[in-house]
Design a protein around this motif. Sequence first.
Motif, PDB file in Angstrom:
ATOM      1  N   ILE A 105      10.400   4.342  -1.382  1.00 24.88           N
ATOM      2  CA  ILE A 105       9.282   5.267  -1.188  1.00 24.88           C
ATOM      3  C   ILE A 105       8.040   4.527  -0.674  1.00 24.88           C
ATOM      4  N   LEU A 106       7.798   3.338  -1.226  1.00 21.10           N
ATOM      5  CA  LEU A 106       6.662   2.551  -0.744  1.00 21.10           C
ATOM      6  C   LEU A 106       6.790   2.273   0.751  1.00 21.10           C
ATOM      7  N   SER A 107       8.031   2.100   1.188  1.00 26.53           N
ATOM      8  CA  SER A 107       8.244   1.818   2.610  1.00 26.53           C
ATOM      9  C   SER A 107       7.651   2.914   3.485  1.00 26.53           C
ATOM     10  N   LEU A 108       7.772   4.171   3.036  1.00 30.74           N
ATOM     11  CA  LEU A 108       7.221   5.280   3.812  1.00 30.74           C
ATOM     12  C   LEU A 108       5.717   5.116   3.975  1.00 30.74           C
ATOM     13  N   LEU A 109       5.086   4.662   2.906  1.00 27.23           N
ATOM     14  CA  LEU A 109       3.627   4.532   2.912  1.00 27.23           C
ATOM     15  C   LEU A 109       3.166   3.327   3.724  1.00 27.23           C
ATOM     16  N   ILE A 110       3.923   2.263   3.619  1.00 30.80           N
ATOM     17  CA  ILE A 110       3.510   1.039   4.308  1.00 30.80           C
ATOM     18  C   ILE A 110       3.733   1.183   5.814  1.00 30.80           C
ATOM     19  N   LEU A 111       4.862   1.755   6.183  1.00 27.82           N
ATOM     20  CA  LEU A 111       5.158   1.922   7.606  1.00 27.82           C
ATOM     21  C   LEU A 111       4.122   2.807   8.297  1.00 27.82           C
ATOM     22  N   THR A 112       3.542   3.722   7.545  1.00 27.46           N
ATOM     23  CA  THR A 112       2.599   4.654   8.159  1.00 27.46           C
ATOM     24  C   THR A 112       1.149   4.256   7.914  1.00 27.46           C
ATOM     25  N   GLY A 113       0.956   3.030   7.504  1.00 26.72           N
ATOM     26  CA  GLY A 113      -0.408   2.506   7.418  1.00 26.72           C
ATOM     27  C   GLY A 113      -1.266   3.153   6.346  1.00 26.72           C
ATOM     28  N   CYS A 114      -0.644   3.589   5.256  1.00 26.61           N
ATOM     29  CA  CYS A 114      -1.407   4.317   4.232  1.00 26.61           C
ATOM     30  C   CYS A 114      -1.899   3.446   3.090  1.00 26.61           C
ATOM     31  N   MET A 115      -1.307   2.271   2.903  1.00 29.65           N
ATOM     32  CA  MET A 115      -1.740   1.454   1.767  1.00 29.65           C
ATOM     33  C   MET A 115      -3.107   0.845   2.060  1.00 29.65           C
ATOM     34  N   GLY A 116      -3.920   0.828   1.017  1.00 31.88           N
ATOM     35  CA  GLY A 116      -5.255   0.261   1.179  1.00 31.88           C
ATOM     36  C   GLY A 116      -6.220   1.210   1.853  1.00 31.88           C
ATOM     37  N   ARG A 117      -5.962   2.487   1.730  1.00 26.88           N
ATOM     38  CA  ARG A 117      -6.839   3.507   2.323  1.00 26.88           C
ATOM     39  C   ARG A 117      -7.346   4.436   1.244  1.00 26.88           C
ATOM     40  N   ASN A 118      -8.555   4.887   1.396  1.00 19.18           N
ATOM     41  CA  ASN A 118      -8.985   6.005   0.569  1.00 19.18           C
ATOM     42  C   ASN A 118      -8.198   7.234   0.994  1.00 19.18           C
ATOM     43  N   GLY A 119      -7.619   7.911   0.004  1.00 22.50           N
ATOM     44  CA  GLY A 119      -6.840   9.113   0.305  1.00 22.50           C
ATOM     45  C   GLY A 119      -5.420   8.841   0.746  1.00 22.50           C
TER      46      GLY A 119
END
Lengths: 461, 1238
Positions: B558-572
């Motif tokens: 699941i984390l892979s989905l977030l990391i691939l789409t540039g979402c980690m380290g973002r507000n929101g």
Amino acid sequence: MRVMAQMGMVMNLDKCIGCHTCSVTCKQAWTNRAGTEYVWFNNVETRPGQGYPRRYEDQETWRGGWTLSSRGSLKLKAGGRVQKLLSIFASPVQPQLADYYEPWTYDYDTLIKAPLGDDFPVARPKSLITGQNTKISWSANWDDNLGGSTRYGHLDPVVEKLRQESEQAVQFELEKTFMFYLPRICEHCLNPSCMASCPSGAIYKREEDGIVLVDQDRCRGWRQCITGCPYKKIYFNHKSGKAEKCTFCYPRVEVGLPTVCSETCVGRLRYLGLFLYDVDKVTDAATTPDEGDLYQAQLDLLLDPEDPEVIAAARRDGIPDDWMDAARRSPVYALAKKYQVALPLHPEYRTMPMVWYVPPLSPVVDLLAEQGHDAESKDVLFGAIDALRIPAAYLAELFTAGRTDIITHVLSKLAAMRSYMRDVSMGRDGDPSIPAAVGMSEEALYEMYRLMAVAKYEERY
Amino acid sequence: MSVHDGYGKVDGPATDALLKAGRFFTKWDETDDERVVFREGGRAGDVFYRDRWSHDKVVRSTHGVNCTGSCSWKVYVKDGIITWETQQTDYPSVGPDRPEYEPRGCPRGAAFSWYTYSPTRVRYPYVRGVLLEMFREANKRLGDPVAAWHEITTDPDKRRRYQSARGKGGLVRSSWAEAIEIAAAAHVHTIKEYGPDRVAAFSPIPAQSIVSHCVGTRFYQLLGGVMTSFYDWYADLPVASPQVFGDQTDVPESGDWWDATYLMMWGSNVPVTRTPDAHWMAEVRYRGTKIVTVSPDYADNTKFADEWMPAQAGTDAALAMAMGHVLLKEFFVDRTVDFFTDYVRTYTDLPFLVRVDDGEGEYAGSYVAGKFLTAADLGAADPEDAWKTVLVDDATGEPVVPNGSMGFRYAESGVGRWNLDLEGVTPALSMQGESSEPVELLLPAFVDPDGAGSVLRRGVPTRMVGGHRVTTVFDLMLAQYGVPRDGLPGQWPSGYDDVASPYTPAWQAEITGVPAEQCIRIAREFATNSEQSQGRSMIIMGAGICQWFHGDTIYRSILSLLILTGCMGRNGGGWAHYVGQEKCRPITGWISLANALDWSRPPRTMIGTGFWYMHTDQWRNDGYSADSLNSPLAKGHLGGMHTADALAQSARLGWMPFYPQFSTNPIQVAQDAQGAVDDGSAATPGEYVAGALRDGRLQPSIEDVDDPRNWPRTLTLWRSNLMGSSAKGNEYFLKHLLGTHHNVLGSENPKAPRPRDVRWHEEAPIGKLDLLMSADFRMTSTTLLSDIVLPAATWYEKHDLSSTDMHPFVHAFTPAIDPPWEAKSDFELFHLLAQRFSQLAETHLGVVKDLVSVPVQHDTPGEVSQPGGRVVDWRDSDAPGTPGKGMPVFQVVERDYTAIADKLATVGPLADSLGFTVKNVTFDVSEQTKKLAGINGVMPSGAGAGRPAIDTDSHLAEAILMYSGTTNGQLAVQGFRTLEKRVGKTLHDLAEGSEEKRITFADTQAQPVPVITSPEWSGSETGGRRYAPFTVNIERLKPFHTLTGRMHFFLDHDWMHDVGESLPIYRPPLDMHRLFGEPRVGEDGAAQVTVRYLTPHSKWSIHSEYQDNLLMLSLSRGGPTVWMSPADAERIDVQDNDWVEVLNANGVLVARAVVSHRMPEHVVYVHHAQERTIDVPKSEATGRRGGMHNSVTRLLVKPTHLIGGYAQLSYTFNYLGPTGNQRDIVATVRKRSQEVSY
């Protein structure tokens, strides 16, 4: 026109998480004492479900609220008031303890005091009524989160009614599951049938704010009010022998504090405020012949505090300026009348209840998902309202005496707000065609969004 | 309209006339139709309720519970009695366009004051009568409590008598003096006889009441005792977090949900488990944020969803892998998105080179993924070069060693270069290109429901770099996910609808039940939203997916989905892992004082799961060996090993701690070591220990864990209900650890694999603990079992501090009343115990040296001691090991046991001389110590003379706040300045301007106070923004604390390769039939049904512990329940509210059925912390009390969680360790006789 002020509440069911904090803080503050163990001035029901007390909405059994006589005049469902007066010594039609629940405790002491034995000590349930061991078989919230649905779900009076119309209505299968929560307090009605049922004149509506109270000195414990109230929000204190009910926390409201249930509402879904209404028109509104028109009739009773005519009449009728201010800033007026997204609970009882509800949105059914539609896009937005898991007909039985068109319109407004705001929060221009499609201006839709989403403390109460 | 128009509209004229007459003599205002009576209310109105509302004062406090609520409450007091509570609403605003945090709370919290005066309140100290009589007699006769304790606990009959009485009633009232004397004697005796590492204690979740946790932990660390962990033990630790981020866990505050524009809730039932925060989720919908839930049942949060993805329990990784398949194909191959590509190049290991090795044995001729290529592989010769990973410059095709990897973190050469600045290099994501050579790669897969592995053949492009065949992690990912590219060999899916090929949408539909179309669409929406919003897709992740045996693989997929789409380290955007409570915001002050680092170092901390797994002998009941989890491509590192062996090896190599350390008392070891140093036979004490281990003079305790010399002897529990809440395998605890009655139904399987290195005793020990002591304010399963029960103050009766990951504030507990009856705060308890202990130590212990063995730790140079993640066991060589390098660190610590009380009450000198270190940032706190001395005063005499006093709970609270960067701006700035020297990027501006800000205890009592941005955490609140994790890493190019310095998709440790989990992957839930011989899930023709047994958190218990509150019981079913589907209920002829028994080899639970169509088939929910204290009858199966939710669970230890000593895969307390997961359990449900007896 005779203007009166009425404290009202709106609960946005779309935000209710069913946590019951309101019930607990209310109970702790008001009814955790002998005689009222089973009493919840505020309770939260899972729907579909029977509610508390069980099947309170079944007026064929409980005879609460008003009905129209053949001549079109209001009469208590339980019978004319003379009849009631003459039969006050007879046991009224009212739920028994089993319909609420038999309150219990546990012999907790055992855990500390058990002598050395051969197994774990355990605290067994004991009835708070008889003091004897008991098997718990019902509670104030037995069917929480659809517990026992396959055994009891069909007893929900709304389910029962919808199934009379179609056997396919409301099926209890995993794939078709829906649920929502309905928090309830006393409705502080404009046309309270409890009051009309009281032989002692002990129930009164406060002139200044419309809060309905039981005078504890006058109450003689006839319990006709319990029958009279279709919401079953008057309770019998079996210790004092008096009727008790939600007081709208008047000792708090009087000093500018919100009711306990409102202030402690974790979902931030309760709004408190003033309604102005024309007291002279209440009876007329309550005698509206077609039940489906009762919502509109009740809506029409609410007066616009910006209207110069209303302002003048209010001044004449002794409503102080600061109360007029409060009426203008009233979030309940905004939700009920300006945006028309809040609806009364069971208008067909003709009591003109003053606690209103914004109906809940719900997930789309699988069918839509399987077809690969995005329910969020505005193209399918309004189409999706019909595909929501909660049947509009179910909500209509609660809030509009069966008018699904009104429900659909309210849900469309909520959906439009979301769709419009999506562009805004993505940094794009808002699409004015969206509010227009639900008959609202962009400004009104945005204000409604602020009130429902941002919902600051000062704006809620 | 005139009023008369209404006349006659109510009833009729005759009636009206009659009623009018009846009311003639009473005057009041009413409508003319007498429908409504108006009366003036005002102050003259009904007085009854006005009286009821009155109170004398309102006090701010909160609830010290592991629920992450950290809600500030108003506690109302009248006539010295607590009446009720309502929520505070005065949180500082989070901004004009956002909802606020008010009113935080939930019904459980609102019902808390019931406990204050409830009949289950522990009012006095209690001791088990059998024990108390023996102790009194012996103490009187011998005149020495330590001798008395010795006699009782070493006499087998006496010991048996009181051990077997545990949990059977017979507690008798004692006094504080007496109870404390027994406890102190037990502690002194244990240290003297067996060693301080036989003194164990457990108190979870510091953030829930920081002072109470700190004081007791400090006491035990001063003794040299063992504190067992909780975050991993609770399975709240997502092991994927250290694996991927090199961080324990860091998450957004709930206010940041408001920033999300796409919000998924995956296995997290927010309204129930994050009640005070749920409104943000409900409200953000109104901004147009889409809500998607993934849950097997129609969960409470699904009510709010736009879409519900009903994935079957435990199959979530299959869904996530298929979503990843869609995402990689559509956003990385068919089309590329600069926002995503730039992100993964900078912040992930995707461009890094991995060696492609030749397959061995039956796989010869094919290739397998190997280790990361390092600078050392390219010929660089400094030790740190083995820790510098390599990528290829897209422009030149040449290998580049970029800044930021572990090789830059500790070495002198890395100063100013530990950062993510690519310095103009554009990393090549793939090895495709001119010099590329495609090869067929073998990849493990676990698609069979029984968990057996298979092999996929998929191609990757490779190149030769420095003589090594390499590919990139990105290329490996595409192969793993089955995303085809032209020109690559191997077998690839034919399309999304290819049912047979992992990991397509159609393949997952067969496993999860989620329609392929929905999977595809949600994946697209999710990524498109990220693209359009610049990473504001968020996934709230919860216990429903975390607490599986393979929870780490579920999380990584699941984390892979977030990391691939540039979402980690973002507000929101990014992950929002909400399981348990990891966030003690004033961390440096708390952890340093709790571990007593101001007096002695290192502390003894222990992986809870490993501790209980071994000491409750659950390892003896394991039906499988560690290698049964292996991939077919495994190279045998776990070959033939029992899980207990894996633990023993992990301890031996200095990966994970184990206590007791050695079968010899560590005081004796220290003495022997000193002797060896003195006589010249060893250069250091460590060398002595290494040698003694080599030649067998010293034996690791774990290798003969059932020998009485290696048992833990005392266990103290406070702020904890171990036996009623977290003790997975509860019945084994009762049997082996406590030695009392139990409901273990299975017997040890004689055919089960025996360990290789851990000694097997034919008879398992019954009753290891000499003393179980607990402090609580109510009777629980734990107090029922305790030898000594101390009456604790409630949360409304003491000073303390609270913080949480869900909001950015610290705030206070304040006593609304003094502790009633004989209750005392934890603070007082431990000071009393320390005082009596110190007195008894005068004659029995004095000043001694203690040899402490600890593993190498994350965020210390120790984590770069075992390059390549290779398993090198010193036992396989002829030479002794080297402490700290593939072996634990051995340290001699001096302990003045007569001065424990003095030290407990003062800040020791090491604070000033060594500073306090968190995450490798050392804070110089000498200035703070002076300030603290000014505020708290100094102690006049004793061991702490002249040192700052922390002799009251509020003084300790002040000290914790003083020594933490989040609450002391001076330290935050100082810490950032220290860190930026290593990083080489500006950081101190994040806290600049807060230097003058210091949050005092008084501040927290007045109002919740927002914390200061500090290097202690990975996110930033600077400028009033909402906290989101890793924003400092992303915005300031500060590396993640991992091998590459980036977020990791690829883990190259030997054990990770062997279990086939070097990349994100799907693994089915454990097949308990194959591993343990439990029945297969489903019906079997008999009147029973075997189901997946899940224990989510209850709506009606205060988080994971408090199920006995009368208000909560009244609002629910009033006792233990089993939620089940109508189909399963029908199979066993069960109706709603019928009594049922749930059982398996581990034990039995008796409860009532809640039958509901919201439940899926073959799954039951037995909500957490349904203890045996409330309405539990006798079981038909055993004739004994019918258990609790953990009676049918057991511990299942995943060996890969034991990896240590290797970059981010290194131990730190609660950061990495085996999880006490329990979701894979299956059990059989039967209807039982409806006539129950108690």
